[in-house]
Design a protein around this motif. Sequence first.
Motif, short mmCIF file in Angstrom:
data_model
loop_
_atom_site.label_atom_id
_atom_site.label_comp_id
_atom_site.label_asym_id
_atom_site.label_seq_id
_atom_site.Cartn_x
_atom_site.Cartn_y
_atom_site.Cartn_z
N ALA A 64 -7.35 -35.93 33.50
CA ALA A 64 -7.80 -37.24 33.99
C ALA A 64 -6.97 -37.70 35.18
O ALA A 64 -5.75 -37.87 35.07
CB ALA A 64 -7.73 -38.27 32.87
N GLY A 65 -7.63 -37.94 36.30
CA GLY A 65 -6.93 -38.37 37.50
C GLY A 65 -6.18 -39.67 37.33
O GLY A 65 -5.10 -39.87 37.89
N ASP A 66 -6.74 -40.60 36.55
CA ASP A 66 -6.06 -41.88 36.31
C ASP A 66 -4.70 -41.66 35.66
O ASP A 66 -3.70 -42.26 36.06
CB ASP A 66 -6.92 -42.76 35.39
N LEU A 67 -4.66 -40.80 34.64
CA LEU A 67 -3.41 -40.53 33.95
C LEU A 67 -2.45 -39.74 34.83
O LEU A 67 -1.24 -40.03 34.89
CB LEU A 67 -3.68 -39.76 32.66
N LEU A 68 -2.96 -38.74 35.53
CA LEU A 68 -2.10 -37.92 36.38
C LEU A 68 -1.46 -38.76 37.49
O LEU A 68 -0.28 -38.57 37.82
CB LEU A 68 -2.91 -36.76 36.98
N ALA A 69 -2.21 -39.71 38.04
CA ALA A 69 -1.65 -40.59 39.07
C ALA A 69 -0.58 -41.50 38.49
O ALA A 69 0.44 -41.77 39.13
CB ALA A 69 -2.76 -41.42 39.70
N ALA A 70 -0.80 -41.97 37.25
CA ALA A 70 0.21 -42.81 36.60
C ALA A 70 1.47 -42.02 36.29
O ALA A 70 2.60 -42.53 36.43
CB ALA A 70 -0.36 -43.41 35.32
N PHE A 71 1.32 -40.75 35.88
CA PHE A 71 2.48 -39.90 35.66
C PHE A 71 3.26 -39.72 36.96
O PHE A 71 4.49 -39.84 37.00
CB PHE A 71 2.05 -38.51 35.16
N GLN A 72 2.54 -39.43 38.03
CA GLN A 72 3.18 -39.19 39.33
C GLN A 72 3.91 -40.44 39.83
O GLN A 72 4.97 -40.34 40.44
CB GLN A 72 2.14 -38.73 40.35
N ALA A 73 3.32 -41.61 39.56
CA ALA A 73 3.94 -42.86 40.00
C ALA A 73 5.13 -43.26 39.15
O ALA A 73 5.87 -44.20 39.51
CB ALA A 73 2.89 -43.97 40.00
N GLY A 74 5.30 -42.61 38.02
CA GLY A 74 6.42 -42.90 37.16
C GLY A 74 6.26 -44.11 36.26
O GLY A 74 7.23 -44.56 35.65
N VAL A 75 5.03 -44.63 36.15
CA VAL A 75 4.80 -45.80 35.28
C VAL A 75 4.37 -45.39 33.88
O VAL A 75 4.28 -46.23 32.98
CB VAL A 75 3.75 -46.75 35.90
N LEU A 76 4.09 -44.11 33.70
CA LEU A 76 3.67 -43.60 32.40
C LEU A 76 4.11 -42.15 32.31
O LEU A 76 4.09 -41.41 33.30
CB LEU A 76 2.14 -43.68 32.27
N ALA A 77 4.54 -41.74 31.13
CA ALA A 77 4.87 -40.35 30.85
C ALA A 77 3.97 -39.85 29.74
O ALA A 77 3.50 -40.64 28.91
CB ALA A 77 6.34 -40.22 30.44
N PRO A 78 3.70 -38.55 29.69
CA PRO A 78 2.82 -38.04 28.63
C PRO A 78 3.24 -38.47 27.22
O PRO A 78 2.40 -38.77 26.38
CB PRO A 78 2.89 -36.52 28.81
N GLN A 79 4.55 -38.51 26.99
CA GLN A 79 5.03 -38.89 25.66
C GLN A 79 4.83 -40.37 25.36
O GLN A 79 4.98 -40.81 24.21
CB GLN A 79 6.50 -38.52 25.47
#
Length: 320
Positions: free
Chosen positions: A248-263
């Motif tokens: 999901a691009g929404d999640l991948l962008a949030a991971f890259q921005a550092g506001v969310l991690a998979p865990q």
Amino acid sequence: MLFIDTEQTRRVLAFPAVIEALRAAFRDGASVPPRHVHIIESGGAQGTSLIMPAWNEHGYFGVKVINIFPQNTRQGLPGLHAVYTLYSARTGVPLAQVDGDVVTVFRTAGAAALGASYLARQDARVLLIVGSGRIAGLLAPAMRAVRPIERVLVWNVRPAGAQSLAESLARQGFDAQAVDSLESAVRQADIVSCATLSTEPLVRGDWLRPGTHLDLIGSFRPDMKETDPACFAGAEVYVDTDEAPTKAGDLLAAFQAGVLAPQDIRGTLTGLITGRAPGRRDDSEVTVFKAVGSALEDLTLAAMVYEAHGQPKPAAPGAK
């Protein structure tokens, strides 16, 4: 082999039953291999074809082929087209061909409502639909099956699409209206449900008020996104399956921005249904549900349609 057409498929799918069938399916589980993804290019046009198999212990095996061509809207065509073939998982015998388009839109809206049944506030009354396609058109009745929806706002990048959907919902008895300002509509909504194929962020995190449930069911590829990363900052984030964080691009962008991690993802639909994931804990949380779809959902509804037409379940091995 039974051929079940569009109207025959649609006639037996009502959201209360669809949502409960999906709830049982995610609880019981199924074998769902990774989908096959193919980029289709021809004559300057480009789309994506997904091949999605699944089988379960109830004796069903099915394969959906779904083609997604976002630019179809420029020709007045739907962006999604699908065919579903249902087999016996015990003999391989073809049982039925079911309208894959209808199965796809009902299972997608049904899964969104299933997620909302755990994540939206109990008193959620204002629904904002972002998009105006076939899936968007089913979100109001789906959400109303789990929450007391009283008012529906519709926004679309093409205002005519929003107006058309709002008029259709009004004819169905909803208090529905098309809106011009997405920001204003997000700030009013209890549930924001996005069903687009956008590759650019539409909903901004600073528009979400406390207690909002953000439902993201449109994008399914890394290059697609319906939100900016700020939507995930401080939110309680859930996904439909473990496949979502990888695609999901929404999640991948949030991971890259550092506001969310998979865990940081709190759980899946299966976790919510079985109680392993907490769901909404208070009325001030912002919750996010990100779905990329599962072949388990398609299999569940195809079998539901098949049995509704008087067909027996596949026989157990050795049965006569």
